[in-house]
Design an enzyme around this catalytic site. Structure first.
Site, PDB file in Angstrom:
ATOM      1  N   ARG A  77       0.859  -1.191   0.000  1.00 12.98           N
ATOM      2  CA  ARG A  77       0.000   0.000   0.000  1.00 12.98           C
ATOM      3  C   ARG A  77       0.892   1.236   0.000  1.00 12.98           C
ATOM      4  NH1 ARG A  77      -2.651   3.046   4.835  1.00 12.98           N
ATOM      5  NH2 ARG A  77      -3.762   4.601   3.640  1.00 12.98           N
ATOM      6  N   HIS A 121      -2.897  10.864   0.685  1.00 13.34           N
ATOM      7  CA  HIS A 121      -2.338  10.648   2.022  1.00 13.34           C
ATOM      8  C   HIS A 121      -1.687  11.964   2.456  1.00 13.34           C
ATOM      9  CE1 HIS A 121      -0.925   7.250   4.886  1.00 13.34           C
ATOM     10  NE2 HIS A 121      -0.640   8.390   5.474  1.00 13.34           N
ATOM     11  N   GLU A 166      -7.409   8.525   6.281  1.00 10.29           N
ATOM     12  CA  GLU A 166      -7.702   9.189   7.548  1.00 10.29           C
ATOM     13  C   GLU A 166      -8.182  10.638   7.399  1.00 10.29           C
ATOM     14  OE1 GLU A 166      -4.329   8.795  10.182  1.00 10.29           O
ATOM     15  OE2 GLU A 166      -4.486   6.617  10.227  1.00 10.29           O
ATOM     16  N   ASN A 295      -7.429   1.776   9.875  1.00  9.32           N
ATOM     17  CA  ASN A 295      -6.134   2.005  10.510  1.00  9.32           C
ATOM     18  C   ASN A 295      -6.361   1.951  12.008  1.00  9.32           C
ATOM     19  OD1 ASN A 295      -5.109   2.437   7.988  1.00  9.32           O
ATOM     20  ND2 ASN A 295      -4.559   4.587   8.312  1.00  9.32           N
ATOM     21  N   TYR A 297      -4.511   1.666  15.801  1.00  6.66           N
ATOM     22  CA  TYR A 297      -3.293   1.691  16.610  1.00  6.66           C
ATOM     23  C   TYR A 297      -3.567   1.528  18.096  1.00  6.66           C
ATOM     24  CZ  TYR A 297      -0.661   3.256  12.533  1.00  6.66           C
ATOM     25  OH  TYR A 297      -0.066   3.317  11.297  1.00  6.66           O
ATOM     26  N   GLU A 353      -3.511  -0.188   8.175  1.00  2.00           N
ATOM     27  CA  GLU A 353      -2.342   0.210   8.975  1.00  2.00           C
ATOM     28  C   GLU A 353      -2.487  -0.331  10.383  1.00  2.00           C
ATOM     29  OE1 GLU A 353      -1.268   4.397   9.264  1.00  2.00           O
ATOM     30  OE2 GLU A 353      -1.695   4.684   7.128  1.00  2.00           O
TER      31      GLU A 353
HETATM   32  C1  FCB Z   1      -1.238   7.197  10.642  1.00  2.00           C
HETATM   33  C2  FCB Z   1      -0.814   7.725   9.287  1.00  2.00           C
HETATM   34  C3  FCB Z   1       0.520   7.239   8.816  1.00  2.00           C
HETATM   35  C4  FCB Z   1       1.518   7.151   9.949  1.00  2.00           C
HETATM   36  C5  FCB Z   1       0.933   6.428  11.128  1.00  2.00           C
HETATM   37  C6  FCB Z   1       1.888   6.268  12.284  1.00  2.00           C
HETATM   38  O1  FCB Z   1      -2.116   8.105  11.222  1.00  2.00           O
HETATM   39  O2  FCB Z   1      -1.777   7.365   8.325  1.00  2.00           O
HETATM   40  O3  FCB Z   1       0.944   8.072   7.784  1.00  2.00           O
HETATM   41  O4  FCB Z   1       1.973   8.408  10.265  1.00  2.00           O
HETATM   42  O5  FCB Z   1      -0.217   7.066  11.563  1.00  2.00           O
END
Ligand code: FCB
Length: 448
Positions: A77, A121, A166, A295, A297, A353
């Site tokens: 990607r 992006h 995002e 995405n 985290y 992500e």
């Molecule tokens: C996300 C972004 C990516 C990277 C990660 C850590 O928010 O999409 O570009 O910075 O965080």
């Protein structure tokens, strides 16, 4: 040791983004992006760094494809820098900028790696920002015509498209907190930007369908699983509001064709002007997508707070925070995936992500032995596996990131790569996590 096997054909990938890795931002007739301008403005990037060289991927993409092949990636990607293609306005295509992505796509396909292309992006051309940026409705049209060109030129080979990465970050960090480019600080601008970004997404989906190109298209949202900090009603309400602000504001228009009513009311109460939300706009924004890119985290523990927006992050004392201050809790991914499936009935999901940052100075040298990253990815993949067992249509997983890169306002310090980049020599070295991921891909399974 139990083995957790993934479905046949599961797509294992890695993700990157143009401004974070390419370098040579003005090469071959490219125009400035808002990130180029922002990173060259003193005080905007914590370390004073820019994306001028980054990983020099623009010149070293072949070497990088070699690394992807060694990893055994099924998919990669990456994003296209809009200002490379349209450096001066929405009409004048720069063929030399497009040629870079032609070479990249051909190289990937020759290596047996499927390109997943993100159209946006965060590197908006400065001409677009100077004509109003995302808070201006026309920006959505400029984006749509750029997207049409890309479908026409690369759509014979690229089969997986992501309109936006995002949009919450583009809107709120770019136009409200100002921590990201273009660095404006207006809540009204942020809310207008969020609307126009969604419209841009809808128009791009429409253009893709009209192009007749085969393949699939979706959007990538950054989502978090929100949990109230306590049993108090006010904290529960705050967590719901946070969920609306971060997750539902972007998800619901796209998958249900309507903005969430509680947030519409909250924004109106705060005196904000919202987009027209006409039937025509909502039909565009809510046109069927082929997949959702997630995405993920961290989890978010939320407590009530005075003033707008009415909530704050309140991690419990025993919560582990990563070097970015994000709350680590893989169970949040599982909860979120189940919810996307059960509440929203999504037909296909990719985790576009997920990854873990480490700072070199914590190690006093290259962090090639990145056990905490392996632990993080493994724990998240186990939750993804469990969600699949429960019927969640999760079809692929992309590690953020293939290699260390320019982490926006943080500069190069937080390193997210499974491949180490020595920024002095630009040499790449696989970290322990890359070796581990390679084995996972080869086995299509995790041993835990
Ligand atoms: C996300 C972004 C990516 C990277 C990660 C850590 O928010 O999409 O570009 O910075 O965080």
């Amino acid at each position: 040791m139990p083995t957790y096997r993934f479905p046949e054909g599961f797509i294992w990938g890695c993700a990157t983004a143009s401004y974070q890795i390419e370098g040579s931002p003005l090469a071959d007739g490219a125009g400035e992006s808002i990130w180029h301008r922002f990173s060259h403005t003193p005080g905007k990037i914590k370390t004073g760094e820019t994306g001028d060289i980054a990983c020099d991927h623009y010149n070293r993409y072949q070497e990088d494809i070699g690394l992807m092949r060694w990893l055994g990636l099924k998919a990669y990607r990456f994003s296209i820098a809009w200002p490379r293609l349209f450096p001066t306005d929405e009409r004048t295509l720069n063929p030399r900028g497009l040629a870079f992505y032609d070479r990249l796509v051909d190289g990937l396909l020759a290596a047996g790696i499927e390109p997943f292309v993100t159209l946006y992006h965060w590197d908006l051309p400065v001409w677009a920002e100077d004509r109003g940026g995302w808070p201006a409705r026309e920006c959505a049209q400029w984006f749509a015509s750029y997207a049409s060109t890309v479908f026409e030129r690369l759509g014979d080979r690229v089969k997986h498209w992501i309109t936006l990465n995002e949009p919450w970050v583009s809107a709120y960090l770019g136009y409200y907190t100002g921590v990201h480019a273009p660095g404006r600080q207006s809540l009204q601008d942020a809310v207008s930007a969020s609307y126009n970004l969604l419209l841009a997404h809808g128009l791009a989906v429409q253009r893709f369908r009209q192009s007749g190109r085969p393949g699939e298209i979706g959007i990538t949202l950054n989502m978090s699983h929100a949990v109230p900090a306590s049993d108090k009603e006010e904290d529960k309400a705050a967590a719901r509001l946070f969920d609306g602000y971060l997750n539902r504001w972007f998800l619901e228009p796209v998958v249900r064709g309507a903005f969430p009513a509680d947030l519409v009311a909250a924004f109106r109460q705060a005196g904000l002007k919202l987009g027209p939300m006409s039937a025509e706009d909502m039909q565009l924004i809510g046109a069927p997508i082929d997949f959702l890119g997630l995405n993920y985290y961290s989890i978010s523990t939320i407590a009530a707070a005075p003033g707008f927006p009415g909530f704050r992050q309140a991690p419990p004392p025993d919560r582990v925070l990563n070097t970015m201050g994000w709350e680590m809790e893989p169970e949040g991914l599982y909860q979120l995936l189940l919810r996307l499936h059960r509440e929203y009935g999504l037909r296909k999901i990719y985790i576009t992500e997920n990854g873990y940052p480490l700072r070199e100075k914590e190690f006093g040298g290259p962090d090639l032995e990145d056990e905490p990253r392996i632990h993080y990815i493994r724990e998240h993949l186990l939750r993804a596996w469990r969600a699949i067992q429960e019927g969640v249509p999760l079809r692929g997983y992309f590690v953020w990131s293939l290699m260390d890169n320019f982490e926006w306002a943080e500069g190069y310090e937080p390193r997210f790569g499974i491949i180490y980049v020595d920024y002095r020599t630009l040499e790449r070295k696989p970290k322990r996590s890359a070796h581990w991921y390679r084995e996972v891909i080869a086995a299509n399974a995790i041993e835990a």
